[in-house]
Design a protein around this motif. Structure first.
Motif, PDB file in Angstrom:
ATOM      1  N   PRO A  34       9.171  -0.345   9.893  1.00 22.91           N
ATOM      2  CA  PRO A  34       8.797  -0.918   8.609  1.00 22.91           C
ATOM      3  C   PRO A  34       9.968  -0.716   7.443  1.00 22.91           C
ATOM      4  CG  PRO A  34       7.415   1.064   9.100  1.00 22.91           C
ATOM      5  CD  PRO A  34       8.156   0.624  10.176  1.00 22.91           C
ATOM      6  N   ASN A  35      10.145  -1.354   6.625  1.00 23.14           N
ATOM      7  CA  ASN A  35      11.032  -1.556   5.649  1.00 23.14           C
ATOM      8  C   ASN A  35      10.200  -2.224   4.521  1.00 23.14           C
ATOM      9  OD1 ASN A  35      13.255  -1.083   3.803  1.00 23.14           O
ATOM     10  ND2 ASN A  35      14.436  -3.072   4.767  1.00 23.14           N
ATOM     11  N   VAL A  36       9.236  -1.512   4.171  1.00 18.67           N
ATOM     12  CA  VAL A  36       8.344  -2.371   2.827  1.00 18.67           C
ATOM     13  C   VAL A  36       9.014  -2.062   1.543  1.00 18.67           C
ATOM     14  CG1 VAL A  36       6.020  -2.014   2.002  1.00 18.67           C
ATOM     15  CG2 VAL A  36       6.318  -1.280   4.391  1.00 18.67           C
ATOM     16  N   ASP A  37       8.948  -3.487   1.172  1.00 15.99           N
ATOM     17  CA  ASP A  37       9.373  -3.394  -0.488  1.00 15.99           C
ATOM     18  C   ASP A  37       8.118  -2.829  -1.446  1.00 15.99           C
ATOM     19  OD1 ASP A  37      10.291  -4.240  -2.818  1.00 15.99           O
ATOM     20  OD2 ASP A  37      10.529  -6.247  -2.247  1.00 15.99           O
ATOM     21  N   TRP A  38       7.948  -1.699  -1.147  1.00 18.64           N
ATOM     22  CA  TRP A  38       7.159  -0.822  -2.309  1.00 18.64           C
ATOM     23  C   TRP A  38       7.205  -1.294  -3.768  1.00 18.64           C
ATOM     24  CZ3 TRP A  38       3.259   0.351   0.473  1.00 18.64           C
ATOM     25  CH2 TRP A  38       3.438   0.984   1.813  1.00 18.64           C
ATOM     26  N   ASP A  39       8.452  -1.567  -4.434  1.00 17.20           N
ATOM     27  CA  ASP A  39       8.565  -1.869  -5.613  1.00 17.20           C
ATOM     28  C   ASP A  39       7.835  -3.530  -5.933  1.00 17.20           C
ATOM     29  OD1 ASP A  39      10.340   0.186  -6.349  1.00 17.20           O
ATOM     30  OD2 ASP A  39      11.987  -0.919  -5.821  1.00 17.20           O
ATOM     31  N   TYR A  40       7.913  -4.389  -5.003  1.00 12.82           N
ATOM     32  CA  TYR A  40       7.255  -5.375  -5.088  1.00 12.82           C
ATOM     33  C   TYR A  40       5.794  -5.328  -5.155  1.00 12.82           C
ATOM     34  CZ  TYR A  40       5.731 -10.352  -4.561  1.00 12.82           C
ATOM     35  OH  TYR A  40       4.967 -11.421  -4.784  1.00 12.82           O
ATOM     36  N   PHE A  41       5.225  -4.492  -4.250  1.00 16.17           N
ATOM     37  CA  PHE A  41       3.862  -4.252  -4.066  1.00 16.17           C
ATOM     38  C   PHE A  41       3.326  -3.531  -5.597  1.00 16.17           C
ATOM     39  CE2 PHE A  41       4.235  -4.770   0.180  1.00 16.17           C
ATOM     40  CZ  PHE A  41       2.731  -4.773   0.849  1.00 16.17           C
ATOM     41  N   LEU A  42       3.962  -2.374  -6.132  1.00 14.33           N
ATOM     42  CA  LEU A  42       3.948  -2.003  -7.298  1.00 14.33           C
ATOM     43  C   LEU A  42       4.025  -2.975  -8.601  1.00 14.33           C
ATOM     44  CD1 LEU A  42       5.567   1.433  -6.670  1.00 14.33           C
ATOM     45  CD2 LEU A  42       3.035   0.952  -6.577  1.00 14.33           C
ATOM     46  N   TYR A  43       4.774  -3.799  -8.473  1.00 17.10           N
ATOM     47  CA  TYR A  43       4.977  -4.599  -9.712  1.00 17.10           C
ATOM     48  C   TYR A  43       3.864  -5.554  -9.633  1.00 17.10           C
ATOM     49  CZ  TYR A  43       6.555  -8.711 -12.017  1.00 17.10           C
ATOM     50  OH  TYR A  43       6.705  -9.885 -12.705  1.00 17.10           O
ATOM     51  N   ALA A  44       3.507  -6.256  -8.322  1.00 14.20           N
ATOM     52  CA  ALA A  44       2.440  -7.124  -8.254  1.00 14.20           C
ATOM     53  C   ALA A  44       1.079  -6.432  -8.843  1.00 14.20           C
ATOM     54  CB  ALA A  44       2.345  -7.541  -6.816  1.00 14.20           C
ATOM     55  N   SER A  45       1.014  -5.204  -8.381  1.00 12.62           N
ATOM     56  CA  SER A  45      -0.201  -4.499  -8.723  1.00 12.62           C
ATOM     57  C   SER A  45      -0.282  -4.250 -10.553  1.00 12.62           C
ATOM     58  CB  SER A  45      -0.267  -2.976  -8.080  1.00 12.62           C
ATOM     59  OG  SER A  45      -1.553  -2.207  -8.528  1.00 12.62           O
ATOM     60  N   ALA A  46       0.797  -3.881 -10.783  1.00  5.59           N
ATOM     61  CA  ALA A  46       0.698  -3.792 -12.450  1.00  5.59           C
ATOM     62  C   ALA A  46       0.343  -5.293 -13.035  1.00  5.59           C
ATOM     63  CB  ALA A  46       2.259  -3.294 -12.640  1.00  5.59           C
ATOM     64  N   GLN A  47       0.558  -6.245 -12.333  1.00  3.26           N
ATOM     65  CA  GLN A  47       0.228  -7.668 -12.715  1.00  3.26           C
ATOM     66  C   GLN A  47      -0.935  -7.838 -12.525  1.00  3.26           C
ATOM     67  OE1 GLN A  47       2.483  -9.123 -14.845  1.00  3.26           O
ATOM     68  NE2 GLN A  47       3.555  -7.419 -14.576  1.00  3.26           N
ATOM     69  N   GLY A  48      -1.903  -7.189 -11.878  1.00  2.00           N
ATOM     70  CA  GLY A  48      -3.249  -7.393 -11.433  1.00  2.00           C
ATOM     71  C   GLY A  48      -3.198  -8.244 -10.299  1.00  2.00           C
ATOM     72  N   LYS A  49      -2.341  -8.252  -9.333  1.00  2.00           N
ATOM     73  CA  LYS A  49      -2.243  -9.215  -8.415  1.00  2.00           C
ATOM     74  C   LYS A  49      -2.175  -8.506  -7.025  1.00  2.00           C
ATOM     75  CE  LYS A  49      -0.183 -12.929 -10.938  1.00  2.00           C
ATOM     76  NZ  LYS A  49       0.621 -13.708 -11.281  1.00  2.00           N
ATOM     77  N   CYS A  50      -2.021  -7.421  -7.107  1.00  2.00           N
ATOM     78  CA  CYS A  50      -2.104  -6.534  -5.560  1.00  2.00           C
ATOM     79  C   CYS A  50      -3.281  -5.388  -5.490  1.00  2.00           C
ATOM     80  CB  CYS A  50      -0.559  -5.843  -5.398  1.00  2.00           C
ATOM     81  SG  CYS A  50      -0.571  -5.093  -3.726  1.00  2.00           S
ATOM     82  N   TRP A  51      -4.274  -5.618  -4.571  1.00  2.00           N
ATOM     83  CA  TRP A  51      -5.255  -4.637  -4.625  1.00  2.00           C
ATOM     84  C   TRP A  51      -5.422  -4.244  -3.232  1.00  2.00           C
ATOM     85  CZ3 TRP A  51      -8.511  -3.820  -8.939  1.00  2.00           C
ATOM     86  CH2 TRP A  51      -8.127  -4.608 -10.240  1.00  2.00           C
ATOM     87  N   ALA A  52      -6.251  -2.890  -3.295  1.00  5.06           N
ATOM     88  CA  ALA A  52      -6.364  -2.032  -1.951  1.00  5.06           C
ATOM     89  C   ALA A  52      -7.933  -1.940  -1.966  1.00  5.06           C
ATOM     90  CB  ALA A  52      -5.804  -0.874  -1.532  1.00  5.06           C
ATOM     91  N   ILE A  53      -8.391  -2.445  -0.477  1.00  2.00           N
ATOM     92  CA  ILE A  53      -9.778  -1.739  -0.346  1.00  2.00           C
ATOM     93  C   ILE A  53      -9.737  -0.457   0.547  1.00  2.00           C
ATOM     94  CG2 ILE A  53     -12.099  -2.284   0.894  1.00  2.00           C
ATOM     95  CD1 ILE A  53     -10.001  -5.258  -0.849  1.00  2.00           C
ATOM     96  N   THR A  54     -10.199   0.499   0.126  1.00  2.00           N
ATOM     97  CA  THR A  54      -9.989   1.564   1.034  1.00  2.00           C
ATOM     98  C   THR A  54     -11.244   2.133   1.535  1.00  2.00           C
ATOM     99  OG1 THR A  54     -10.449   3.105  -0.948  1.00  2.00           O
ATOM    100  CG2 THR A  54      -8.230   2.634  -0.379  1.00  2.00           C
ATOM    101  N   VAL A  55     -11.140   2.904   2.648  1.00  2.00           N
ATOM    102  CA  VAL A  55     -12.060   3.390   3.525  1.00  2.00           C
ATOM    103  C   VAL A  55     -11.969   4.965   3.549  1.00  2.00           C
ATOM    104  CG1 VAL A  55     -13.214   3.478   5.740  1.00  2.00           C
ATOM    105  CG2 VAL A  55     -11.956   1.242   5.059  1.00  2.00           C
ATOM    106  N   ARG A  56     -12.872   5.707   3.190  1.00  3.28           N
ATOM    107  CA  ARG A  56     -12.672   6.930   3.054  1.00  3.28           C
ATOM    108  C   ARG A  56     -14.029   7.875   3.763  1.00  3.28           C
ATOM    109  NH1 ARG A  56      -8.891   8.632  -0.244  1.00  3.28           N
ATOM    110  NH2 ARG A  56      -7.855   7.051  -1.514  1.00  3.28           N
TER     111      ARG A  56
END
Length: 144
Positions: A34-56
């Motif tokens: 993997p070579n994930v573009d974490w910056d893009y994920f974080l940018y989209a999240s700050a715009q309200g456009k990237c969400w995670a559903i977590t299982v704990r």
């Protein structure tokens, strides 16, 4: 304590999910390391456009990550596109199906109209079918 499912902005759990990416990719080796573009994920999240559903179950044991946008050809349709789905092997089966159902519920609360998963693994396709999903589009690809 029962297994807990939560909807959270990606940036709140991104580092935690990042630790699971190598395990996730053991299941889908097609693309190599993997070579994930974490910056893009974080940018989209700050715009309200990237969400995670977590299982704990005391700790993170699974997640499903979605990008949410209006469809570019039908802007009245709000789509959620899955960017990653992982459930620890010990929790697959019923917990994975519950994660799908909880994802549907959470995304509906975010006013999503359509949920899309693109995958190669038929095992996941069978799980999606059990959750009421059906193939709607065919993705044709060629590595060049």
């Amino acid at each position: 304590m029962p297994i807990q499912f939560d909807l959270v902005p990606f940036h709140e759990v991104g580092e935690e999910i990042a630790r699971y990416v190598p395990l996730h990719y053991e299941d889908v080796k097609d693309y190599g390391l993997p070579n994930v573009d974490w910056d893009y994920f974080l940018y989209a999240s700050a715009q309200g456009k990237c969400w995670a559903i977590t299982v704990r179950d005391e700790k993170l044991v699974g997640y499903s990550v979605f990008f949410i946008e209006s469809n570019t050809n039908h802007k009245h349709i709000k789509e959620a596109v899955n960017a990653g789905l992982y459930v620890d092997k010990k929790y697959r089966g019923r917990t994975a199906l519950t994660l799908l159902k909880k994802s549907d519920e959470f995304l509906k609360k975010l006013n999503v109209d359509v949920i899309n998963y693109t995958l190669k693994d038929e095992r996941i396709g069978r799980l999606l079918a059990r959750g009421g999903y059906k193939p709607e589009h065919i993705v044709w690809s060629m590595k060049i």
